[in-house]
Motif scaffolding. Structure first.
Motif, PDB file in Angstrom:
ATOM      1  N   LEU A   1      -0.061  67.015 -18.972  1.00 17.56           N
ATOM      2  CA  LEU A   1      -1.092  67.559 -19.858  1.00 17.56           C
ATOM      3  C   LEU A   1      -1.037  66.910 -21.237  1.00 17.56           C
ATOM      4  O   LEU A   1      -2.067  66.495 -21.787  1.00 17.56           O
ATOM      5  N   ARG A   2       0.163  66.824 -21.792  1.00 20.45           N
ATOM      6  CA  ARG A   2       0.284  66.234 -23.127  1.00 20.45           C
ATOM      7  C   ARG A   2      -0.159  64.770 -23.144  1.00 20.45           C
ATOM      8  O   ARG A   2      -0.836  64.324 -24.067  1.00 20.45           O
ATOM      9  N   THR A   3       0.232  64.032 -22.102  1.00 18.12           N
ATOM     10  CA  THR A   3      -0.154  62.619 -22.024  1.00 18.12           C
ATOM     11  C   THR A   3      -1.661  62.459 -21.961  1.00 18.12           C
ATOM     12  O   THR A   3      -2.262  61.679 -22.694  1.00 18.12           O
ATOM     13  N   ARG A   4      -2.284  63.223 -21.083  1.00 23.00           N
ATOM     14  CA  ARG A   4      -3.728  63.101 -20.907  1.00 23.00           C
ATOM     15  C   ARG A   4      -4.496  63.605 -22.125  1.00 23.00           C
ATOM     16  O   ARG A   4      -5.515  63.034 -22.515  1.00 23.00           O
TER      17      ARG A   4
ATOM     18  N   ARG B   1      -6.771  61.306 -25.172  1.00 22.35           N
ATOM     19  CA  ARG B   1      -8.160  61.683 -25.465  1.00 22.35           C
ATOM     20  C   ARG B   1      -8.307  62.288 -26.859  1.00 22.35           C
ATOM     21  O   ARG B   1      -9.352  62.815 -27.199  1.00 22.35           O
ATOM     22  N   GLN B   2      -7.243  62.198 -27.648  1.00 23.12           N
ATOM     23  CA  GLN B   2      -7.246  62.741 -29.008  1.00 23.12           C
ATOM     24  C   GLN B   2      -7.615  64.232 -29.010  1.00 23.12           C
ATOM     25  O   GLN B   2      -8.342  64.703 -29.888  1.00 23.12           O
ATOM     26  N   ALA B   3      -7.083  64.943 -28.026  1.00 15.77           N
ATOM     27  CA  ALA B   3      -7.355  66.376 -27.892  1.00 15.77           C
ATOM     28  C   ALA B   3      -6.143  67.176 -28.356  1.00 15.77           C
ATOM     29  O   ALA B   3      -5.056  66.643 -28.581  1.00 15.77           O
ATOM     30  N   GLU B   4      -6.326  68.480 -28.480  1.00 10.84           N
ATOM     31  CA  GLU B   4      -5.247  69.363 -28.889  1.00 10.84           C
ATOM     32  C   GLU B   4      -4.217  69.507 -27.764  1.00 10.84           C
ATOM     33  O   GLU B   4      -4.574  69.598 -26.595  1.00 10.84           O
ATOM     34  N   THR B   5      -2.950  69.543 -28.138  1.00 13.44           N
ATOM     35  CA  THR B   5      -1.878  69.660 -27.142  1.00 13.44           C
ATOM     36  C   THR B   5      -1.031  70.917 -27.334  1.00 13.44           C
ATOM     37  O   THR B   5      -0.070  71.129 -26.589  1.00 13.44           O
ATOM     38  N   ALA B   6      -1.369  71.748 -28.315  1.00  5.59           N
ATOM     39  CA  ALA B   6      -0.523  72.897 -28.652  1.00  5.59           C
ATOM     40  C   ALA B   6      -0.316  73.848 -27.477  1.00  5.59           C
ATOM     41  O   ALA B   6       0.731  74.481 -27.361  1.00  5.59           O
ATOM     42  N   GLY B   7      -1.282  73.972 -26.598  1.00  6.92           N
ATOM     43  CA  GLY B   7      -1.186  74.925 -25.498  1.00  6.92           C
ATOM     44  C   GLY B   7      -0.548  74.376 -24.240  1.00  6.92           C
ATOM     45  O   GLY B   7      -0.436  75.097 -23.240  1.00  6.92           O
ATOM     46  N   ALA B   8      -0.091  73.112 -24.254  1.00 10.83           N
ATOM     47  CA  ALA B   8       0.407  72.479 -23.027  1.00 10.83           C
ATOM     48  C   ALA B   8       1.567  73.247 -22.412  1.00 10.83           C
ATOM     49  O   ALA B   8       1.641  73.417 -21.187  1.00 10.83           O
ATOM     50  N   GLY B   9       2.486  73.720 -23.238  1.00  4.70           N
ATOM     51  CA  GLY B   9       3.631  74.469 -22.715  1.00  4.70           C
ATOM     52  C   GLY B   9       3.213  75.774 -22.068  1.00  4.70           C
ATOM     53  O   GLY B   9       3.697  76.140 -20.993  1.00  4.70           O
ATOM     54  N   THR B  10       2.282  76.479 -22.712  1.00  5.13           N
ATOM     55  CA  THR B  10       1.782  77.743 -22.163  1.00  5.13           C
ATOM     56  C   THR B  10       1.109  77.529 -20.821  1.00  5.13           C
ATOM     57  O   THR B  10       1.363  78.253 -19.848  1.00  5.13           O
ATOM     58  N   TRP B  11       0.251  76.533 -20.751  1.00  2.00           N
ATOM     59  CA  TRP B  11      -0.482  76.272 -19.504  1.00  2.00           C
ATOM     60  C   TRP B  11       0.473  75.869 -18.382  1.00  2.00           C
ATOM     61  O   TRP B  11       0.324  76.313 -17.245  1.00  2.00           O
ATOM     62  N   ALA B  12       1.450  75.030 -18.694  1.00  3.38           N
ATOM     63  CA  ALA B  12       2.387  74.577 -17.677  1.00  3.38           C
ATOM     64  C   ALA B  12       3.206  75.742 -17.126  1.00  3.38           C
ATOM     65  O   ALA B  12       3.393  75.874 -15.913  1.00  3.38           O
ATOM     66  N   LEU B  13       3.689  76.605 -18.016  1.00  3.83           N
ATOM     67  CA  LEU B  13       4.479  77.751 -17.568  1.00  3.83           C
ATOM     68  C   LEU B  13       3.639  78.711 -16.729  1.00  3.83           C
ATOM     69  O   LEU B  13       4.121  79.274 -15.735  1.00  3.83           O
TER      70      LEU B  13
END
Length: 260
Positions: free
Chosen positions: A176-179, A183-195
């Motif tokens: 998620l963070r890589t993608r 794309r110059q998108a927000e990554t703050a929620g990547a951990g929440t979504w993965a869990l």
């Protein structure tokens, strides 16, 4: 122009980090005893013997759980191995200590090698997500008794199982963070979504072991469909909850409905 990010490479790095974590957990169990006798050759030999014997008993316990089931007690495990319960307690402080050691070994010997082997560099985003799910499902379906034993409420402190969940969550989070970053998108929620994804998979697979309403490949397809749909929605919203909430993806119209 910089090279495009490689999701499988990032995921493998997450798996390597998780492997280091499980080794550290194992060292916290065995290390103090070895370090305490580092200056005495005879005691060093005893410490090595104790570690080897402990490994043999862990392997025997895993075989016992496969044959007897996840509810097997210390007496049954000892009898299946061919030792007394006193011998088990000589190398493990209690059942919790034994189950934690079994879970550590299960992760190191079964889970991490399979996951590392599957994460080849030619995997795209979708294939990576499906591969991670497939590895998880196939390992658990091949070792249902061990999985239930390792995830039982009284099996250890929970730290080892948490590390197993972290392996898969980190692999998905890295994707998620890589993608999102490229794309110059927000990554703050990547951990929440993965869990959330890993938690959903874990609960689903646990229930599936009990009921088996579909075969393993169908389960993998259904889970991949759900999780990839979530990934696509997250990326489509640029990783922004506000943007997603303001314009959530619309469902297709019902069959026969008049277009809006």
């Amino acid at each position: 122009m910089s090279n495009p990010p490689r999701p499988a490479h990032a995921a493998r790095a997450a798996v390597t980090a998780a492997a280091t974590l499980t080794r550290e957990l194992e060292q916290r169990l065995l290390g103090p005893a070895v370090d305490a006798v580092a200056s005495d050759g005879r005691k060093q030999r005893w410490a090595r013997h104790k570690e080897e014997r402990r490994s043999e008993l862990i392997a025997g316990t895993m075989t016992a759980i496969r044959d007897l089931g996840p509810e097997a007690g210390m007496d049954e495990i000892a009898g299946h191995i061919g030792v007394s319960k006193t011998v088990l307690y000589r190398y493990f402080s209690d059942k919790s200590d034994l189950s934690s050691a079994v879970a550590d070994t299960f992760i190191q010997s079964r889970m991490l090698p399979r996951l590392s082997e599957a994460l080849t560099e030619d995997l795209g985003d979708y294939e990576l997500v499906r591969t991670v799910i497939a590895v998880y499902v196939h390992i658990i379906s091949a070792e249902p008794n061990l999985y239930r034993y390792c995830t039982a409420s009284n099996a250890g402190t929970g730290t080892t199982i948490a590390s197993a969940q972290r392996i898969f969550a980190d692999a998905i989070e890295s994707t998620l963070r890589t993608r999102l970053t490229v794309r110059q998108a927000e990554t703050a929620g990547a951990g929440t979504w993965a869990l959330a994804m890993v938690g959903g998979v874990e609960v689903t697979v646990g229930r599936w072991l009990d009921t088996s309403p579909v075969d393993a490949d169908r389960l993998i397809d259904e889970l991949t469909m759900l999780i990839w749909g979530g990934v696509a929605g997250i990326v489509g919203a640029g990783g922004s909850p506000a943007r997603f909430t303001a314009a959530p993806p619309a469902l297709p119209p019902l069959p026969g409905a008049e277009p809006a």
